[in-house]
Design a protein around this motif. Structure first.
Motif, short mmCIF file in Angstrom:
data_model
loop_
_atom_site.label_atom_id
_atom_site.label_comp_id
_atom_site.label_asym_id
_atom_site.label_seq_id
_atom_site.Cartn_x
_atom_site.Cartn_y
_atom_site.Cartn_z
N GLN A 20 9.60 -18.62 -0.52
CA GLN A 20 9.21 -17.84 0.65
C GLN A 20 10.36 -17.84 1.64
O GLN A 20 11.06 -18.84 1.79
CB GLN A 20 7.96 -18.42 1.33
CG GLN A 20 6.67 -18.26 0.56
CD GLN A 20 5.48 -18.80 1.32
OE1 GLN A 20 5.46 -18.84 2.55
NE2 GLN A 20 4.46 -19.25 0.58
N ASP B 19 1.97 -14.15 2.69
CA ASP B 19 3.03 -13.87 1.72
C ASP B 19 2.45 -13.19 0.48
O ASP B 19 3.00 -12.20 -0.02
CB ASP B 19 3.72 -15.18 1.34
CG ASP B 19 4.82 -14.97 0.30
OD1 ASP B 19 5.80 -14.27 0.60
OD2 ASP B 19 4.68 -15.50 -0.81
N TYR C 85 5.70 -15.57 12.43
CA TYR C 85 6.47 -15.42 11.20
C TYR C 85 6.42 -13.97 10.74
O TYR C 85 5.39 -13.31 10.80
CB TYR C 85 5.89 -16.31 10.10
CG TYR C 85 5.92 -17.78 10.41
CD1 TYR C 85 6.94 -18.60 9.93
CD2 TYR C 85 4.92 -18.36 11.19
CE1 TYR C 85 6.96 -19.95 10.20
CE2 TYR C 85 4.93 -19.72 11.47
CZ TYR C 85 5.96 -20.51 10.97
OH TYR C 85 5.98 -21.85 11.26
N VAL D 34 11.57 -16.30 11.99
CA VAL D 34 10.70 -17.06 12.88
C VAL D 34 11.11 -16.86 14.34
O VAL D 34 12.30 -16.96 14.68
CB VAL D 34 10.75 -18.57 12.54
CG1 VAL D 34 9.80 -19.36 13.44
CG2 VAL D 34 10.41 -18.80 11.08
N GLN E 185 0.43 -23.85 6.81
CA GLN E 185 1.20 -23.23 5.72
C GLN E 185 0.31 -22.40 4.81
O GLN E 185 0.76 -21.41 4.23
CB GLN E 185 1.93 -24.31 4.92
CG GLN E 185 2.76 -23.79 3.75
CD GLN E 185 3.92 -22.89 4.20
OE1 GLN E 185 4.55 -23.15 5.21
NE2 GLN E 185 4.19 -21.84 3.43
N TRP F 270 11.05 -16.55 5.69
CA TRP F 270 10.43 -16.03 6.90
C TRP F 270 11.42 -15.98 8.06
O TRP F 270 12.20 -16.92 8.26
CB TRP F 270 9.26 -16.92 7.34
CG TRP F 270 8.16 -17.03 6.33
CD1 TRP F 270 7.97 -18.05 5.45
CD2 TRP F 270 7.11 -16.10 6.10
NE1 TRP F 270 6.86 -17.81 4.68
CE2 TRP F 270 6.31 -16.62 5.06
CE3 TRP F 270 6.77 -14.88 6.68
CZ2 TRP F 270 5.19 -15.96 4.58
CZ3 TRP F 270 5.65 -14.22 6.20
CH2 TRP F 270 4.87 -14.76 5.17
N SER G 215 2.91 -12.43 11.39
CA SER G 215 1.73 -13.27 11.29
C SER G 215 1.11 -13.45 12.67
O SER G 215 1.70 -13.12 13.70
CB SER G 215 2.12 -14.65 10.75
OG SER G 215 2.83 -15.38 11.73
N LEU H 223 0.30 -18.90 5.92
CA LEU H 223 1.54 -18.24 5.51
C LEU H 223 1.50 -17.87 4.03
O LEU H 223 1.97 -16.79 3.64
CB LEU H 223 2.74 -19.14 5.78
CG LEU H 223 3.17 -19.32 7.24
CD1 LEU H 223 4.44 -20.15 7.31
CD2 LEU H 223 3.39 -17.98 7.91
N ASP H 224 0.93 -18.75 3.22
CA ASP H 224 0.81 -18.44 1.79
C ASP H 224 -0.03 -17.19 1.59
O ASP H 224 0.31 -16.32 0.78
CB ASP H 224 0.15 -19.62 1.07
CG ASP H 224 1.02 -20.87 1.07
OD1 ASP H 224 2.23 -20.75 1.31
OD2 ASP H 224 0.48 -21.97 0.86
#
Length: 504
Positions: A112, A190, A139, A116, A183, A114, A148, A186-187
């Protein structure tokens, strides 16, 4: 959480910074911008074992950190801005040793990436000592895409975990506490962004790409059927969920060389666990439909007997549905729902020129299962038993599930005819296997549930007697006759011709 506190906010970084300044006027704030790289092996072994290795790059340097999900990072080190290409390329000795213990000397990949934008705020107590750092970050995928929501962490200074927990409880900020690691959000982001950007299917694509594309579609079907914290699936949703899992397991097993042994071994075990958690509910659904319809097997049941059994089955369905909801709310299912598409997307990127094309790989996979079908069919013909029939039925399903996604690789009329014959044979076996499963329910758990109800016990006994009649030798003879007809046909020769394993 163990020493780390995660939150999410709908505000922008600037608006959240003003809210933090009002809530924590004694602290010091600064904004920063940079890049976050998540590193792992190609089969995402770190992630599957609950670890996250990240490289944060900013104008003033870079930092490499390793932590467990749900925990504060314990191993942090200054690092070059270039991501290490392997475990042994990690310059920090203690951090390298810990990663080596988890991965060996594996190759590391950026899984990944990102961009930021963030806020750092140090929170101090009355003695001007720093208790924790509030970090709020937005992100955005490095190649574009939606930003995000704002993910916020309170990172306690060593020894101030209790004070940080108290601060998190009393702070009045426009945020919501997360029950899991940030996280994971974020997963999910993604996965959603990369699924949306998936390339179209190509006839001559590489095997890893073709496999990932097909199984990602099955994952989308499964996710649409059940929600981790939602209501129990309906009969139709449960059926579609189980079919998606069976197709996934068949493809994963048939293409284990493409997926890689560690990935296949791990996820096959996870899907096997999940399939077992749904099997009893599925058996109840089948029996409830047969009793309520009524099917030919139970046509002789009296109306009051049918009503008693249906009421018991409805109660049992509610009970087992609650059990399934608990399974779907477990961290284990949450990890599976996140990690599986991430592993497939990593597989989707393996489009190197040396990767084999899909046609010869599909031929080999299908030919292997076809040989197993023939072996199991011979077992049924020579020594019939419910267990042998059930195994043959499973192998026929595996064969169909390997052929269907790649049917376009073969002559349309010939493959369609063979698929229809396989489905007809499988359906006939399925009806008998379902009767055996219903009989096991009627003799087992349902009988025990009716121990104190004489009328219900009598109704279950009548249903058992009717079902045993339906499982007479004539039904077995029908299956054996169908197998013999399939053997005498030209289907085997046609299958061998279709699924030759030549690389040409």
């Amino acid at each position: 959480m163990a020493g780390i506190f995660h939150f999410v906010s709908a505000l922008s970084v600037q608006d959240f910074a003003r809210a933090v300044a009002a809530a924590l006027p004694r602290g010091r704030s600064h904004h920063d911008e940079g890049e976050l790289l998540i590193l792992d092996s190609a089969d995402l072994a770190l992630r599957r074992h609950g670890w996250c290795l990240s490289l944060s790059r900013h104008v003033d340097g870079a930092r490499l950190s390793l932590r467990r999900f749900g925990h504060q990072a314990r191993l942090v080190s200054a690092a070059p801005k270039v991501a290490p290409s392997s475990v042994h390329a990690i310059a920090a000795p203690h951090l390298q040793a810990r990663v080596e213990k988890l991965l060996g000397d594996a190759t590391l990949e950026v899984v990944q990436r990102w961009h930021v934008r963030g806020l750092h705020h140090t929170a101090v107590n009355d003695d001007e000592k720093i208790e924790c750092t509030l970090v709020a970050r937005e992100y955005r995928a490095a190649d574009g895409g939606a930003a995000s929501v704002l993910l916020v962490e309170l990172e306690p200074k060593r020894g101030y975990e209790r004070e940080t927990a108290a601060l998190a409880a009393r702070l009045s900020l426009p945020w919501r506490r997360l029950a899991h690691d940030a996280q994971h959000l974020l997963d999910d982001l993604d996965t959603a962004q990369r699924c949306a950007a998936r390339p179209p299917r190509a006839r001559h694509e590489r095997a890893p790409v073709a496999l990932a594309q097909v199984v990602l579609d099955q994952h989308a079907i499964a996710c649409a059927c059940v929600e981790p914290d939602g209501a129990a699936p309906t009969e139709e949703e449960l059926h579609d969920f189980r079919v998606a899992m069976r197709r996934t397991r068949s493809l994963l097993r048939g293409f284990r060389r493409v997926a890689g042994k560690p990935l296949e071994k791990h996820f096959s075990a996870e899907f096997r666990w999940l399939s077992r958690a749904t099997s009893r509910l599925r058996d109840i659904d089948v029996l409830l439909l047969a009793i309520a319809t009524p099917s030919a097997d139970y046509a002789a049941l009296a109306d009051d007997e049918r009503a008693r059994i249906a009421a018991l089955l409805s109660h049992e369905r509610e009970r087992h549905a609650r059990r399934l909801c608990k399974v779907l709310a477990t961290p284990r299912y949450g990890r599976l729902r996140r990690d599986w598409p991430a592993a497939l997307l990593a597989l989707l990127q393996r489009s190197a020129r040396e990767a084999p094309r899909i046609t010869p790989v599909a031929n080999r996979a299908i030919a292997t299962v076809l040989a197993r079908v023939r072996h199991d069919a011979a077992d049924v013909e020579s020594d019939y038993s419910p267990a042998a029939l059930h195994e043959l039925r499973k192998q026929c399903k595996r064969l169909r599930y390997l052929i269907e996604p790649f049917a376009a690789l073969y002559p349309r009329q010939r493959i369609a005819h063979l698929q229809a014959e396989l489905k007809r044979l499988q359906t006939m076996m399925g009806e008998i296997c379902d009767r055996h499963a219903q009989l096991a329910l009627l003799k087992g758990s349902l009988r025990r549930r009716a121990a104190d109800d004489e009328a219900l016990r009598g109704a279950l006994g009548h249903a058992r007697a009717l079902l045993r009649t339906a499982l007479a030798a004539s039904d077995v003879d029908a299956v054996l006759t169908a197998l013999a007809d399939f053997d005498r046909s030209r289907h085997h020769a046609a299958l061998d011709t279709l699924f030759q394993t030549s690389e040409a």
